[in-house]
Design a protein around this motif. Structure first.
Motif, PDB file in Angstrom:
ATOM      1  N   ASP A 157      52.394  73.727  52.581  1.00 14.01           N
ATOM      2  CA  ASP A 157      51.021  73.973  53.029  1.00 14.01           C
ATOM      3  C   ASP A 157      50.673  75.454  53.037  1.00 14.01           C
ATOM      4  N   VAL A 158      51.620  76.305  53.464  1.00 16.88           N
ATOM      5  CA  VAL A 158      51.318  77.731  53.626  1.00 16.88           C
ATOM      6  C   VAL A 158      51.492  78.486  52.309  1.00 16.88           C
ATOM      7  N   LEU A 159      52.608  78.283  51.627  1.00 15.05           N
ATOM      8  CA  LEU A 159      52.872  79.041  50.398  1.00 15.05           C
ATOM      9  C   LEU A 159      52.191  78.430  49.175  1.00 15.05           C
ATOM     10  N   GLN A 160      51.931  77.127  49.240  1.00 12.27           N
ATOM     11  CA  GLN A 160      51.368  76.396  48.100  1.00 12.27           C
ATOM     12  C   GLN A 160      52.157  76.658  46.810  1.00 12.27           C
ATOM     13  N   PRO A 161      53.462  76.471  46.858  1.00 11.00           N
ATOM     14  CA  PRO A 161      54.278  76.605  45.644  1.00 11.00           C
ATOM     15  C   PRO A 161      54.116  75.366  44.781  1.00 11.00           C
ATOM     16  N   ARG A 162      54.778  75.371  43.633  1.00 13.83           N
ATOM     17  CA  ARG A 162      54.727  74.203  42.756  1.00 13.83           C
ATOM     18  C   ARG A 162      55.574  73.051  43.291  1.00 13.83           C
ATOM     19  N   GLY A 163      56.426  73.333  44.251  1.00 16.79           N
ATOM     20  CA  GLY A 163      57.212  72.276  44.871  1.00 16.79           C
ATOM     21  C   GLY A 163      58.197  72.840  45.868  1.00 16.79           C
ATOM     22  N   VAL A 164      58.626  71.995  46.799  1.00 13.38           N
ATOM     23  CA  VAL A 164      59.598  72.375  47.828  1.00 13.38           C
ATOM     24  C   VAL A 164      60.668  71.293  47.909  1.00 13.38           C
ATOM     25  N   ALA A 165      61.903  71.708  48.091  1.00 11.74           N
ATOM     26  CA  ALA A 165      63.022  70.781  48.292  1.00 11.74           C
ATOM     27  C   ALA A 165      63.778  71.201  49.548  1.00 11.74           C
ATOM     28  N   VAL A 166      64.021  70.254  50.425  1.00 15.24           N
ATOM     29  CA  VAL A 166      64.787  70.522  51.645  1.00 15.24           C
ATOM     30  C   VAL A 166      65.864  69.456  51.789  1.00 15.24           C
ATOM     31  N   LEU A 167      67.092  69.893  51.993  1.00 13.24           N
ATOM     32  CA  LEU A 167      68.200  68.995  52.289  1.00 13.24           C
ATOM     33  C   LEU A 167      68.871  69.485  53.562  1.00 13.24           C
ATOM     34  N   ILE A 168      69.033  68.593  54.510  1.00 12.78           N
ATOM     35  CA  ILE A 168      69.718  68.927  55.760  1.00 12.78           C
ATOM     36  C   ILE A 168      70.937  68.027  55.907  1.00 12.78           C
ATOM     37  N   GLU A 169      72.055  68.632  56.250  1.00 17.01           N
ATOM     38  CA  GLU A 169      73.276  67.892  56.566  1.00 17.01           C
ATOM     39  C   GLU A 169      73.689  68.280  57.971  1.00 17.01           C
ATOM     40  N   ALA A 170      73.911  67.275  58.822  1.00 17.21           N
ATOM     41  CA  ALA A 170      74.166  67.595  60.229  1.00 17.21           C
ATOM     42  C   ALA A 170      75.027  66.527  60.892  1.00 17.21           C
ATOM     43  N   GLU A 171      75.706  66.967  61.949  1.00 13.57           N
ATOM     44  CA  GLU A 171      76.459  66.052  62.805  1.00 13.57           C
ATOM     45  C   GLU A 171      75.696  65.892  64.110  1.00 13.57           C
ATOM     46  N   HIS A 172      75.580  64.658  64.559  1.00 14.08           N
ATOM     47  CA  HIS A 172      74.815  64.338  65.762  1.00 14.08           C
ATOM     48  C   HIS A 172      75.773  64.036  66.916  1.00 14.08           C
ATOM     49  N   MET A 173      75.658  64.813  67.975  1.00 16.40           N
ATOM     50  CA  MET A 173      76.541  64.605  69.109  1.00 16.40           C
ATOM     51  C   MET A 173      76.248  63.297  69.835  1.00 16.40           C
ATOM     52  N   CYS A 174      75.060  62.717  69.615  1.00 22.60           N
ATOM     53  CA  CYS A 174      74.783  61.419  70.223  1.00 22.60           C
ATOM     54  C   CYS A 174      75.653  60.332  69.596  1.00 22.60           C
ATOM     55  N   MET A 175      76.165  60.590  68.377  1.00 18.15           N
ATOM     56  CA  MET A 175      77.133  59.678  67.757  1.00 18.15           C
ATOM     57  C   MET A 175      78.568  60.085  68.074  1.00 18.15           C
ATOM     58  N   ALA A 176      78.800  61.384  68.240  1.00 16.96           N
ATOM     59  CA  ALA A 176      80.166  61.869  68.433  1.00 16.96           C
ATOM     60  C   ALA A 176      80.623  61.785  69.891  1.00 16.96           C
ATOM     61  N   MET A 177      79.683  61.983  70.829  1.00 12.34           N
ATOM     62  CA  MET A 177      80.048  62.107  72.239  1.00 12.34           C
ATOM     63  C   MET A 177      79.812  60.840  73.048  1.00 12.34           C
ATOM     64  N   ARG A 178      78.981  59.938  72.550  1.00 11.50           N
ATOM     65  CA  ARG A 178      78.623  58.753  73.316  1.00 11.50           C
ATOM     66  C   ARG A 178      78.465  57.578  72.354  1.00 11.50           C
ATOM     67  N   GLY A 179      78.162  56.415  72.889  1.00 12.67           N
ATOM     68  CA  GLY A 179      77.909  55.257  72.041  1.00 12.67           C
ATOM     69  C   GLY A 179      79.089  54.930  71.141  1.00 12.67           C
ATOM     70  N   ILE A 180      78.871  55.002  69.832  1.00  9.39           N
ATOM     71  CA  ILE A 180      79.904  54.642  68.870  1.00  9.39           C
ATOM     72  C   ILE A 180      81.039  55.656  68.806  1.00  9.39           C
ATOM     73  N   ARG A 181      80.776  56.907  69.217  1.00  6.46           N
ATOM     74  CA  ARG A 181      81.788  57.978  69.309  1.00  6.46           C
ATOM     75  C   ARG A 181      82.560  58.178  68.006  1.00  6.46           C
ATOM     76  N   LYS A 182      81.824  58.459  66.953  1.00  6.88           N
ATOM     77  CA  LYS A 182      82.414  58.720  65.646  1.00  6.88           C
ATOM     78  C   LYS A 182      82.286  60.205  65.310  1.00  6.88           C
ATOM     79  N   GLN A 183      83.345  60.977  65.593  1.00 12.82           N
ATOM     80  CA  GLN A 183      83.338  62.401  65.308  1.00 12.82           C
ATOM     81  C   GLN A 183      83.422  62.653  63.807  1.00 12.82           C
ATOM     82  N   GLY A 184      82.706  63.664  63.354  1.00 15.61           N
ATOM     83  CA  GLY A 184      82.791  64.075  61.968  1.00 15.61           C
ATOM     84  C   GLY A 184      81.861  63.344  61.016  1.00 15.61           C
ATOM     85  N   SER A 185      81.116  62.369  61.514  1.00 11.85           N
ATOM     86  CA  SER A 185      80.169  61.655  60.657  1.00 11.85           C
ATOM     87  C   SER A 185      78.968  62.560  60.372  1.00 11.85           C
ATOM     88  N   THR A 186      78.602  62.690  59.101  1.00 13.48           N
ATOM     89  CA  THR A 186      77.526  63.588  58.687  1.00 13.48           C
ATOM     90  C   THR A 186      76.348  62.796  58.143  1.00 13.48           C
TER      91      THR A 186
END
Length: 215
Positions: A157-186
């Motif tokens: 919206d601000v730069l008005q380029p010909r295109g934008v690509a965003v990739l995010i990789e993250a670990e969620h502590m709501c999965m690692a610390m509670r509930g299913i408790r799967k550490q290291g899942s990305t």
């Protein structure tokens, strides 16, 4: 590994957020500290013991820092651009932008990296502005899907380029610390706009550049 692609509209602007907070009478520091004291008692601990005496003040201060994104406008960060680019119109890729955010469902950390690329259309923005844009959205209660789309759409919206690509990789502590408790899942999320959305070869080039530069 989970992966998903979503187009999600931007959250309300910081000005609207602040207006809403003012309308709803944003709690005072004393009220926040009292609420933290209630939570400490709810855990079963004693907020009057030595180690916890100053915890409510520390938590209130930490929350102001960790959620400072509500008081910042990413569009302002991206507003200053440079048009003297010597005809450069190929991909600009900023990778490995580390961030810490908080899940809006459980208010526990999301820890990850963002990779952001855009195809200039006559102007570029300072590289630090892209990283700051990531930080602004990260310093709010978030879902990873929404944050991915917000970053992509505000740059578009601000730069008005010909295109934008965003990739995010993250670990969620709501999965690692509670509930299913799967550490290291990305979890991986992506949003593409413009040429990245319409031309699969541009998406492929973006992904190849990320893989080719990986350590």
């Amino acid at each position: 590994m989970d992966a998903c692609v979503k187009n999600i509209p931007l959250q309300t602007s910081p000005a609207q957020d602040l207006s809403s907070l003012q309308t709803n009478q944003r709690p005072s520091a004393a009220e926040v500290e009292a609420a933290v004291g209630v939570l400490l008692r709810w855990t079963g601990d004693n907020p009057e013991r030595e180690g916890l005496i100053d915890t409510p003040k520390r938590v209130a201060k930490a929350y102001r820092e960790m959620f400072s994104g509500y008081e910042q406008d990413p569009a302002e960060e991206l507003g200053r651009t440079f048009e003297e680019v010597e005809g450069y119109d190929d991909m600009v890729l900023i990778r490995d932008i580390s961030f810490h955010s908080h899940c809006e469902h459980h208010m526990v950390p999301i820890i990850g990296k963002a990779h952001v690329a855009y195809l200039p259309d006559g102007k570029v923005v300072g590289l630090s502005k892209i990283a700051r844009t990531v930080d602004i959205f990260a310093h709010r209660l978030q879902t990873q899907e929404a944050m991915t789309a917000q970053i992509a759409h505000v740059i578009q919206d601000v730069l008005q380029p010909r295109g934008v690509a965003v990739l995010i990789e993250a670990e969620h502590m709501c999965m690692a610390m509670r509930g299913i408790r799967k550490q290291g899942s990305t979890t991986l999320t992506t949003t593409f706009t413009g040429a990245f959305r319409d031309h699969p070869e541009e998406q492929a080039r973006f992904m190849m550049m990320l893989r080719g530069l990986s350590r």
